[in-house]
Design an enzyme around this catalytic site. Structure first.
Site, PDB file in Angstrom:
ATOM      1  N   ALA A   1      -1.133   4.965  -8.116  1.00 23.80           N
ATOM      2  CA  ALA A   1       0.353   5.479  -7.636  1.00 23.80           C
ATOM      3  C   ALA A   1       1.260   5.135  -8.744  1.00 23.80           C
ATOM      4  O   ALA A   1       1.247   4.065  -9.374  1.00 23.80           O
ATOM      5  CB  ALA A   1       0.486   5.083  -6.230  1.00 23.80           C
TER       6      ALA A   1
ATOM      7  N   GLY B   1      -4.018   5.782  -4.965  1.00 20.90           N
ATOM      8  CA  GLY B   1      -3.662   7.062  -4.421  1.00 20.90           C
ATOM      9  C   GLY B   1      -4.478   8.088  -5.092  1.00 20.90           C
ATOM     10  O   GLY B   1      -4.785   9.299  -4.521  1.00 20.90           O
TER      11      GLY B   1
ATOM     12  N   GLU C   1      -7.634   8.370  -3.235  1.00 21.52           N
ATOM     13  CA  GLU C   1      -7.369   9.030  -1.931  1.00 21.52           C
ATOM     14  C   GLU C   1      -7.354  10.447  -2.203  1.00 21.52           C
ATOM     15  O   GLU C   1      -7.761  11.111  -1.228  1.00 21.52           O
ATOM     16  CB  GLU C   1      -6.103   8.311  -1.460  1.00 21.52           C
ATOM     17  CG  GLU C   1      -6.140   6.963  -0.592  1.00 21.52           C
ATOM     18  CD  GLU C   1      -4.879   6.284  -0.342  1.00 21.52           C
ATOM     19  OE1 GLU C   1      -4.835   5.781   0.722  1.00 21.52           O
ATOM     20  OE2 GLU C   1      -3.878   6.436  -1.011  1.00 21.52           O
TER      21      GLU C   1
ATOM     22  N   GLU D   1      -5.192  -2.119  -4.428  1.00 21.26           N
ATOM     23  CA  GLU D   1      -3.956  -2.294  -3.896  1.00 21.26           C
ATOM     24  C   GLU D   1      -3.951  -3.718  -3.084  1.00 21.26           C
ATOM     25  O   GLU D   1      -2.743  -4.371  -3.327  1.00 21.26           O
ATOM     26  CB  GLU D   1      -3.833  -1.481  -2.506  1.00 21.26           C
ATOM     27  CG  GLU D   1      -3.429   0.070  -2.783  1.00 21.26           C
ATOM     28  CD  GLU D   1      -4.599   0.886  -3.050  1.00 21.26           C
ATOM     29  OE1 GLU D   1      -4.187   2.242  -2.843  1.00 21.26           O
ATOM     30  OE2 GLU D   1      -5.527   0.433  -3.462  1.00 21.26           O
TER      31      GLU D   1
END
Length: 256
Positions: free
Chosen positions: A64, A107, A110, A130
């Site tokens: 991200a 992300g 994901e 994360e």
């Protein structure tokens, strides 16, 4: 006009190219909006029967855009509701394939896990770092990884935050195929083109039934599967497919 992605249709395959190579395709909120909107557009476009997502440059998605969220607080996050857009990916009816090379982290991982299947290059690295930033996945990472590899192994990866190599991801059923990087898109597109020859309604209802199986008991899943099986006998493609089999010819499916 998209700022962060490119879209194209090649041989009935809708291709979404993540295009922020200068930051290894790091996802910001606007980019995610563009990706999901492109998936929805292809889902409604009869010219595209399958969707492929790939990254431009050295990575699929390195993570991200941390700069975008570093100063956010809980109330702003709640008001932004930034993960609601991710929920729309689960509503895509057509097959979605992720072609992963380089990093697919945070992300990016994901996003790959949100696709139906993942083809990865030999040197691909996937994971959720994360925890090293004092946070955790928020767009489904803990849920999808656990369903893919089981509780104990998912916790190990999520707690350590280290990337997993393609071979280990393959071993635990996280990805479908490992492909030499130079052949990744060629083999992904070859597979996608095979799917374009299948009956579109069958692909759609098979996807629905498999997704149902993930969250259902065997009995409930079988009832859902049975209704979809019966439903296909109302389609023109079922008549065409069985008639083509009887006549020993290739079927011409129309998605009706």
């Amino acid at each position: 006009m998209n700022k962060f992605i490119r879209t194209d249709i090649k041989d009935e395959v809708g291709v979404i190219t993540l295009d922020r190579p200068d930051v290894l395709n790091a996802l910001n909120r606007e980019m995610v909006d563009e990706i999901v909107a492109a998936m929805e557009n292809f889902d409604q476009n009869e010219e595209a029967k399958v969707i492929v997502i790939k990254g431009n440059g050295k990575a699929f998605v390195a993570g991200a855009d941390i700069d975008e969220m570093a100063d956010d607080d809980s109330i702003r996050m709640e008001l932004l509701n930034q993960f609601a857009v991710w929920d729309r990916i689960s509503l895509i009816k057509k097959p979605v394939i992720a072609a992963v090379h380089g990093f697919a982290l945070g992300g990016g991982f994901e996003l790959a896990l949100s696709c139906d299947i993942i083809f990865a290059s030999e040197k691909a690295q996937m994971g959720f770092p994360e925890v090293k930033l004092g946070v955790m996945p928020g767009a489904g990472g803990t849920q999808r990884l656990t369903k893919a590899m089981g509780k104990a192994k998912a916790l190990e990866w999520l707690w350590l935050g280290d990337p997993m190599e393609a071979k280990e991801a393959m071993h635990y059923g996280v990805i479908n195929r490992i492909i030499p990087e130079e052949a990744l898109m060629e083999e992904t597109m070859t597979f996608a083109k095979k799917l374009t020859k299948q009956a579109p309604l069958s692909l759609r209802l098979i996807k629905e039934s498999v997704n149902k199986a993930v969250d259902s008991t065997i009995y409930d899943g079988m009832q859902f599967e049975r209704k979809n099986f019966y439903l296909l006998f109302s389609s023109l493609d079922q008549k065409e497919g069985m008639q083509a089999f009887i006549e020993k010819r290739l079927p011409n499916f129309e998605g009706r």
